[in-house]
Design a protein around this motif. Sequence first.
Motif, PDB file in Angstrom:
ATOM      1  N   ASN A  12       1.286  -0.829   0.195  1.00 15.73           N
ATOM      2  CA  ASN A  12       0.017   0.342   0.144  1.00 15.73           C
ATOM      3  C   ASN A  12       0.761   1.276   0.207  1.00 15.73           C
ATOM      4  OD1 ASN A  12      -2.417  -1.624   0.164  1.00 15.73           O
ATOM      5  ND2 ASN A  12      -2.461  -1.593   2.097  1.00 15.73           N
ATOM      6  N   LEU A  13       0.845   2.421  -0.675  1.00  8.03           N
ATOM      7  CA  LEU A  13       1.418   4.108  -0.629  1.00  8.03           C
ATOM      8  C   LEU A  13       0.114   4.448  -0.404  1.00  8.03           C
ATOM      9  CD1 LEU A  13       4.186   5.175  -1.500  1.00  8.03           C
ATOM     10  CD2 LEU A  13       2.878   4.830  -3.586  1.00  8.03           C
ATOM     11  N   THR A  14      -0.014   5.496   0.429  1.00  7.98           N
ATOM     12  CA  THR A  14      -1.394   6.349   0.057  1.00  7.98           C
ATOM     13  C   THR A  14       0.383   7.597   0.000  1.00  7.98           C
ATOM     14  OG1 THR A  14      -1.555   5.310   2.355  1.00  7.98           O
ATOM     15  CG2 THR A  14      -2.379   7.836   2.161  1.00  7.98           C
ATOM     16  N   GLY A  15      -0.670   8.663  -1.255  1.00 10.25           N
ATOM     17  CA  GLY A  15       0.084   9.439  -0.984  1.00 10.25           C
ATOM     18  C   GLY A  15      -0.785  11.112  -2.240  1.00 10.25           C
ATOM     19  N   THR A  16      -0.621  11.557  -2.589  1.00  6.18           N
ATOM     20  CA  THR A  16      -1.422  11.896  -3.711  1.00  6.18           C
ATOM     21  C   THR A  16      -0.772  12.305  -5.392  1.00  6.18           C
ATOM     22  OG1 THR A  16      -0.656  13.816  -2.080  1.00  6.18           O
ATOM     23  CG2 THR A  16      -1.090  14.908  -3.995  1.00  6.18           C
ATOM     24  N   VAL A  28       3.353   9.981  -7.734  1.00  6.03           N
ATOM     25  CA  VAL A  28       2.514   9.696  -6.461  1.00  6.03           C
ATOM     26  C   VAL A  28       3.986  10.381  -5.457  1.00  6.03           C
ATOM     27  CG1 VAL A  28       1.783   9.040  -4.180  1.00  6.03           C
ATOM     28  CG2 VAL A  28       1.251   8.174  -6.617  1.00  6.03           C
ATOM     29  N   ASP A  30       4.195  11.503  -1.814  1.00  7.13           N
ATOM     30  CA  ASP A  30       4.256  10.262   0.037  1.00  7.13           C
ATOM     31  C   ASP A  30       4.450  10.970   0.771  1.00  7.13           C
ATOM     32  OD1 ASP A  30       6.718  10.397   0.604  1.00  7.13           O
ATOM     33  OD2 ASP A  30       6.551   7.739   0.334  1.00  7.13           O
ATOM     34  N   ALA A  31       4.031  10.585   1.988  1.00 11.40           N
ATOM     35  CA  ALA A  31       4.075  11.808   3.533  1.00 11.40           C
ATOM     36  C   ALA A  31       5.416  12.397   3.189  1.00 11.40           C
ATOM     37  CB  ALA A  31       3.470  10.992   4.685  1.00 11.40           C
ATOM     38  N   HIS A  32       6.659  11.765   2.350  1.00  7.95           N
ATOM     39  CA  HIS A  32       8.820  11.865   3.082  1.00  7.95           C
ATOM     40  C   HIS A  32       8.180  12.334   2.057  1.00  7.95           C
ATOM     41  CE1 HIS A  32       7.504   9.431   7.211  1.00  7.95           C
ATOM     42  NE2 HIS A  32       7.018   8.086   6.097  1.00  7.95           N
ATOM     43  N   GLU A  34       8.608  11.980  -0.555  1.00  8.06           N
ATOM     44  CA  GLU A  34       9.305  11.164  -1.778  1.00  8.06           C
ATOM     45  C   GLU A  34       8.440  10.679  -3.243  1.00  8.06           C
ATOM     46  OE1 GLU A  34      11.848   7.617   0.286  1.00  8.06           O
ATOM     47  OE2 GLU A  34      10.950   8.083   2.172  1.00  8.06           O
ATOM     48  N   GLN A  35       8.429  10.579  -4.192  1.00  8.20           N
ATOM     49  CA  GLN A  35       8.153  10.868  -6.008  1.00  8.20           C
ATOM     50  C   GLN A  35       8.526   9.260  -5.440  1.00  8.20           C
ATOM     51  OE1 GLN A  35       8.952  13.211  -8.622  1.00  8.20           O
ATOM     52  NE2 GLN A  35       7.800  14.764  -7.639  1.00  8.20           N
ATOM     53  N   HIS A  36       7.049   8.311  -6.574  1.00  6.92           N
ATOM     54  CA  HIS A  36       7.159   6.639  -6.696  1.00  6.92           C
ATOM     55  C   HIS A  36       6.847   6.942  -8.183  1.00  6.92           C
ATOM     56  CE1 HIS A  36       7.925   5.495  -2.224  1.00  6.92           C
ATOM     57  NE2 HIS A  36       7.252   6.705  -2.257  1.00  6.92           N
TER      58      HIS A  36
END
Length: 65
Positions: A12-16, A28, A30-32, A34-36
């Motif tokens: 699971n990955l949560t982000g924008t 995406v 994430d909260a840190h 970091e781009q994925h």
Amino acid sequence: MLLLSLAVHAENLTGTVVAVADGDTITVLDAHHEQHKIRLAGIDAPKKAQPFGQRSKESLSALVK
């Protein structure tokens, strides 16, 4: 006969969603901060330079908005 075994790893990955590259690839954040780069499995979408590539990108953009 050729047998091929593929290891699939999912988490699971949560982000924008901060970018849509084409019809099957998003970025995406994430909260840190970091781009994925995520390539969506099971979608055979045209690349931007191919026919209907821009429309494919627009459709995915609308879905993740």
